[in-house]
Design an enzyme around this catalytic site. Structure first.
Site, mmCIF file in Angstrom:
data_model
loop_
_atom_site.group_PDB
_atom_site.id
_atom_site.type_symbol
_atom_site.label_atom_id
_atom_site.label_comp_id
_atom_site.label_asym_id
_atom_site.label_seq_id
_atom_site.Cartn_x
_atom_site.Cartn_y
_atom_site.Cartn_z
ATOM 1 N N HIS A 1 34.828 45.549 46.962
ATOM 2 C CA HIS A 1 34.954 46.869 45.904
ATOM 3 C C HIS A 1 33.408 47.313 46.319
ATOM 4 C CE1 HIS A 1 32.635 45.131 42.693
ATOM 5 N NE2 HIS A 1 33.538 44.029 42.620
ATOM 6 N N CYS B 1 33.908 38.390 43.368
ATOM 7 C CA CYS B 1 34.193 39.380 44.351
ATOM 8 C C CYS B 1 33.157 39.587 45.558
ATOM 9 C CB CYS B 1 34.202 40.963 43.619
ATOM 10 S SG CYS B 1 35.662 40.827 42.455
ATOM 11 N N ASN C 1 30.897 42.154 47.192
ATOM 12 C CA ASN C 1 30.327 43.388 46.612
ATOM 13 C C ASN C 1 29.929 43.996 48.206
ATOM 14 O OD1 ASN C 1 28.752 42.550 43.452
ATOM 15 N ND2 ASN C 1 30.866 42.583 43.913
#
Length: 417
Positions: A346, A364, A366
């Site tokens: 994301h 996550c 990045n």
């Protein structure tokens, strides 16, 4: 008185015998009313042999109860051919069927209803045209409960080379072997594969491949769940058949390295994009239940599950209290979901200066807004993302972790092996 020779008398006797035999033969060809005898055939010797009557056999037989509505009704004629067959429900509605080319077997082609009564009436004729009739009445099973299969793959969709075939039942399945027998995967070109149960309600199918290999690009896949009329144990029966077809698209594989903090994206074997990223900062924290929560990006083969233009991310969704220093609550752009517990690619413009330099996320991957948008536009469900170099691992149930299981272990998850 003249004497007659023996020869002469023999001629007279012979003539009389011949005349009597002729009369006998004429009598044998007529029953007195000018009609051929039913049930006999001339044997050429002045007599007839009876032709056996045809017999009719019906399955299910009369009085049978708890019949599976998925099993066909079969009517067979022996020693003749079927003339008429009628299969009706209690309301008198006709159930369709097909007659074999030799007219000896009739098979219902329409599935029956649950908890219904049916009647069969049939006639057959032998070689002389004599008719024989047969009847049967039976009832179908009344299920204790139903289960419906949900085919997770969308009909007419195109997926990446890592997309597993997925079936979810809305009830726990007691007899997994019976359920699995009702599931069929057809591919073009033909590919060997196997089902494997993820839990009591979910079963996946994947092709047999060497390690690091996936679906061949361009494969056509059809999945049929023919569960209606299938007894899945403990009074649970299949509610409805389902079927979908989809296509495997281009091979897209993203390889992310925790060492280089770069993710290279390959399309059909060629690099098309190189993205710097910031991954999970590492270590573990405790959630409010006392469980350790990993802050690593997990290593292993992940499969793109979904694409979301905006994603609401909150640490409370995985048990982190709001007063924890690691707590967060924010909306992010261009989310590409990789696991069921919330690992995404994301946009993270707040730490873009660390991309390719240092890990800073809660797990996550990045990316810059531009790279996240590119991934959102070019990746699709089923595409592969492989992370390497971290101690945390992708497991079978962490998203679509099917490819992290060896083939031998995968096959052991089948109820039919």
């Amino acid at each position: 008185m003249p004497r007659h020779s023996w020869r002469g008398r023999a001629r007279i006797v012979t003539a009389l015998m011949a005349t009597g035999l002729a009369a006998t033969m004429l009598a044998g060809c007529n029953n007195g009313d000018g009609k051929a005898s039913a049930g006999s055939k001339d044997d050429g010797l002045g007599g007839g042999k009876p032709v056996p009557a045809a017999t009719v056999a019906i399955t299910p037989t009369t009085g049978t109860s708890k019949v599976s509505p998925g099993e066909p009704v079969v009517v067979k004629a022996t020693g003749g051919t079927l003339a008429t067959v009628s299969l009706t429900n209690a309301a008198g509605k006709q159930v369709s069927g097909t007659l074999s080319a030799d007219k000896k077997t009739w098979t219902s082609s329409e599935k029956l209803g649950y908890d219904k009564k049916y009647a069969v009436a049939a006639t057959a004729t032998n070689a002389d045209g004599r008719k024989t009739s047969g009847k049967s009445s039976f009832s179908t099973v009344k299920p204790g409960n139903f289960t419906l299969p949900y085919l997770r793959n969308g009909n007419g969709k195109t997926y990446g080379v890592g997309e597993p075939v997925m079936v979810h039942f809305d009830e726990k399945i007691p007899d997994k072997a019976a359920a699995e027998k009702a599931l069929k995967v057809t591919t073009s070109p033909s590919i060997e594969g196997s089902w494997s149960w993820i839990n009591d309600q979910d079963v996946h199918w994947r092709p047999k491949t060497d390690a690091g290999k996936y679906w061949p690009a361009g494969t056509k896949v059809t999945v049929a769940a023919d569960v209606y009329g299938v007894n899945m144990g403990k009074g649970l029966w299949g509610q409805e058949d389902r079927k979908v077809s989809f296509t495997i698209g281009d091979q897209i594989i993203a390889k992310a390295s925790n060492k280089s903090l770069h993710m290279k994206i390959y399309k059909n074997g060629s690099v098309v994009k190189d993205m710097p990223f910031s991954g999970g900062k590492g270590g573990y924290i405790q959630d409010k239940y006392g469980n350790n929560v990993s802050l690593w990006t997990p290593s292993g083969t992940m499969v793109v599950m979904d694409l979301e233009r905006k994603v609401h991310m909150t640490s409370s969704s995985w048990g982190i209290a709001k007063n924890n220093p690691q707590a967060y609550d924010l909306w992010v752009d261009y989310g590409t979901r990789l696991t069921g517990d919330g690992i995404y690619l994301h946009a993270a413009p707040w730490n873009e200066g660390l991309h390719g330099v240092q890990n800073d996320s809660h797990g996550c991957i990045n990316l810059s807004t531009a790279d996240a948008e590119w991934a959102y536009e070019h990746l699709k469900p089923g595409d592969i993302v492989i992370m390497s170099g971290t101690p945390d691992k992708v497991t079978l149930t962490r998203g679509y972790g099917d490819w992290n299981v060896s083939w031998d272990q995968w096959v052991k998850g089948s109820a039919l092996h």
